[in-house]
Design a protein around this motif. Structure first.
Motif, short mmCIF file in Angstrom:
data_model
loop_
_atom_site.label_atom_id
_atom_site.label_comp_id
_atom_site.label_asym_id
_atom_site.label_seq_id
_atom_site.Cartn_x
_atom_site.Cartn_y
_atom_site.Cartn_z
N GLN A 219 0.87 -1.18 0.00
CA GLN A 219 0.00 0.00 0.00
C GLN A 219 0.91 1.23 0.00
OE1 GLN A 219 -2.52 -0.33 3.46
NE2 GLN A 219 -4.12 -1.31 2.24
N TYR A 220 0.39 2.34 -0.54
CA TYR A 220 1.18 3.57 -0.59
C TYR A 220 1.69 3.93 0.81
CZ TYR A 220 2.22 8.54 -1.34
OH TYR A 220 2.83 9.76 -1.40
N ARG A 221 0.83 3.73 1.83
CA ARG A 221 1.27 4.11 3.18
C ARG A 221 2.42 3.19 3.65
NH1 ARG A 221 -1.75 4.73 7.89
NH2 ARG A 221 -3.56 5.56 6.80
N GLN A 222 2.44 1.95 3.20
CA GLN A 222 3.54 1.06 3.59
C GLN A 222 4.85 1.49 2.94
OE1 GLN A 222 1.45 -2.57 2.27
NE2 GLN A 222 1.67 -3.34 4.36
N VAL A 223 4.76 2.01 1.71
CA VAL A 223 5.96 2.53 1.04
C VAL A 223 6.51 3.69 1.87
CG1 VAL A 223 6.86 3.68 -1.03
CG2 VAL A 223 5.19 1.82 -1.26
N ILE A 224 5.62 4.60 2.26
CA ILE A 224 6.04 5.76 3.04
C ILE A 224 6.64 5.31 4.37
CG2 ILE A 224 5.12 7.73 4.34
CD1 ILE A 224 3.48 8.41 1.97
N GLU A 225 6.00 4.33 5.00
CA GLU A 225 6.52 3.86 6.30
C GLU A 225 7.93 3.28 6.13
OE1 GLU A 225 2.14 2.95 8.24
OE2 GLU A 225 3.27 1.29 7.37
N GLN A 226 8.16 2.55 5.01
CA GLN A 226 9.52 2.00 4.79
C GLN A 226 10.54 3.12 4.61
OE1 GLN A 226 10.13 -0.99 1.81
NE2 GLN A 226 8.51 -2.32 2.58
N VAL A 227 10.15 4.15 3.86
CA VAL A 227 11.09 5.25 3.60
C VAL A 227 11.38 6.00 4.90
CG1 VAL A 227 11.38 7.47 2.40
CG2 VAL A 227 10.47 5.49 1.17
N LEU A 228 10.32 6.29 5.67
CA LEU A 228 10.51 7.02 6.94
C LEU A 228 11.37 6.20 7.91
CD1 LEU A 228 6.98 8.60 7.54
CD2 LEU A 228 9.04 9.76 6.75
N ALA A 229 11.12 4.88 7.96
CA ALA A 229 11.90 4.04 8.87
C ALA A 229 13.36 4.06 8.45
CB ALA A 229 11.36 2.61 8.85
N HIS A 230 13.61 4.01 7.14
CA HIS A 230 14.99 4.02 6.68
C HIS A 230 15.67 5.35 7.04
CE1 HIS A 230 18.50 3.33 4.24
NE2 HIS A 230 18.35 4.56 3.79
N LEU A 231 14.91 6.45 6.94
CA LEU A 231 15.47 7.77 7.25
C LEU A 231 15.53 8.02 8.75
CD1 LEU A 231 13.55 9.91 4.58
CD2 LEU A 231 15.93 9.15 4.46
N GLU A 232 14.99 7.05 9.54
CA GLU A 232 14.88 7.18 11.00
C GLU A 232 14.17 8.47 11.35
OE1 GLU A 232 18.78 6.67 12.58
OE2 GLU A 232 18.81 4.53 12.09
N CYS A 233 13.05 8.69 10.69
CA CYS A 233 12.33 9.94 10.92
C CYS A 233 10.86 9.61 11.17
CB CYS A 233 12.66 10.84 9.73
SG CYS A 233 11.49 11.56 8.74
N ARG A 234 10.30 10.19 12.21
CA ARG A 234 8.91 9.91 12.58
C ARG A 234 8.03 11.05 12.10
NH1 ARG A 234 7.60 6.72 17.01
NH2 ARG A 234 9.31 5.38 17.67
#
Ligand SMILES: NC(=O)c1ccc[n+]([C@@H]2O[C@H](COP(=O)([O-])OP(=O)(O)OC[C@H]3O[C@@H](n4cnc5c(N)ncnc54)[C@H](OP(=O)(O)O)[C@@H]3O)[C@@H](O)[C@H]2O)c1
Length: 302
Positions: A219-234
């Motif tokens: 899902q689009y939100r899962q893509v965003i969650e992966q990118v944010l997790a990689h950037l270590e940004c909440r």
């Protein structure tokens, strides 16, 4: 050993560059055709790669770029129409694509690969998607043996997809298209380039329509969650209804290069995943890489 070049129209673009690299690494001679032709900076002595100026709208230039080609790949894109420059979806995706296929047939080219996109269909509210569907038909009408490739959204070092998400990640909240539930199957540009290179060979094919998606449907939100997790940004994820995105796209439309278009919003309202009954990476023995595993190299390049 191939001695006649494979000509890559749009060989300076994001996907085109990856295809050129894959072909050259396979030892194949390559001709890049684009309005502003450029040789790749990674080329080494002995690499057989040339570049010619060619506008898909110009019959003579296309015919000349095709001369003595064994195979042809159309990786030309137009995402936003520019009426003042005479660049319309019809001119590039339908007339230009059909012209290239017709001239390729007349030149005796044995293999034409036309790059389109997943989700292409006649009855779409998006003028872009309708033009892509009409373009596929124009290509098949002119050259019935053409091969149509439809990739899902591409990622890789220097892509537009992750770049847009990185820009959004600078905001205090991450706006979602709708509830972020649209399903995507992001695919690495190098995997599509490898598949294109395999299919541009002269061996006989059982299939002529391929769709390429990555190994995961997200899902689009899962893509965003992966990118944010990689950037270590909440960041809180904020659902934004589609009518708001359409309004925003309408307001941005007069800009010469709008950051968001109505066609992009429509595309985000439909799943872009591989259909049943088409050729896939499996047919070519290619195991595509995941977005998750690729994020470190893709985002390090920014
Ligand atoms: N990127 C994605 O996520 C994605 C996903 C699915 C499908 N696709 C498809 O993959 C293909 C390539 O997309 P891309 O993202 O790699 O495009 P891109 O980065 O925008 O590159 C476009 C290429 O086309 C050339 N070009 C543009 N107009 C031209 C014209 N009138 N005549 C000749 N060449 C022209 C450009 O060079 P000049 O400007 O110098 O002419 C450039 O080499 C397109 O069919 C696209 O729809 C892309």
């Amino acid at each position: 050993m191939h001695d006649a070049p494979t000509t890559v129209f749009g060989g300076t673009g994001f996907l085109g560059r990856a295809i050129v690299r894959e072909l050259v690494e396979a030892g194949r001679p390559v001709r890049i055709a684009a309005r502003r032709p450029e040789l790749p900076d990674w080329r080494e002595p002995g690499d057989r790669v040339e570049a010619v100026a060619c506008d898909l709208r110009d019959e003579q230039q296309v015919a000349s770029a095709l001369k003595e080609s064994s195979a042809v790949i159309n990786a030309v894109s137009l995402y936003v129409e520019q009426p003042r420059a005479g660049l319309s979806f019809e001119e590039i995706h339908i007339i230009g694509a059909g012209r290239l296929a017709r001239l390729a047939r007349e030149a005796g080219v044995t293999r034409l690969i036309h790059i389109s996109g997943i989700g292409t269909r006649d009855a779409s509210p998006s003028a872009y998607v309708r033009a892509r569907a009409a373009g596929e038909s124009a290509v098949i009408d002119a050259l019935p043996k053409a091969v149509i490739l439809r990739p899902s959204v591409l990622f890789g070092p220097g892509d537009a997809f992750l770049a847009a998400l990185m820009r959004l990640a600078r905001l205090p909240i991450m706006p979602l298209f709708g509830r972020g539930e649209t399903r995507l199957q992001p695919v690495h540009v190098a995997d599509v380039a490898r598949a294109t290179t395999c299919l541009s060979d002269t061996r006989p094919l059982e299939r002529r329509l391929f769709e390429f998606g990555g190994p995961e449907v997200l899902q689009y939100r899962q893509v965003i969650e992966q990118v944010l997790a990689h950037l270590e940004c909440r960041r809180p994820l904020l659902p934004v209804p589609f009518p708001v995105w359409h309004l925003l796209a309408t307001l941005l439309a007069p800009l010469p290069s709008p950051p968001l278009t109505r066609d992009q919003v429509i595309l985000m309202q439909q799943d872009t995943i591989v259909s049943e009954g088409v050729g896939t990476f499996d047919d070519l023995g290619i195991v595509p890489r995941t977005l998750h595993d690729s994020l470190p190299t893709c985002l390090a390049a920014r």
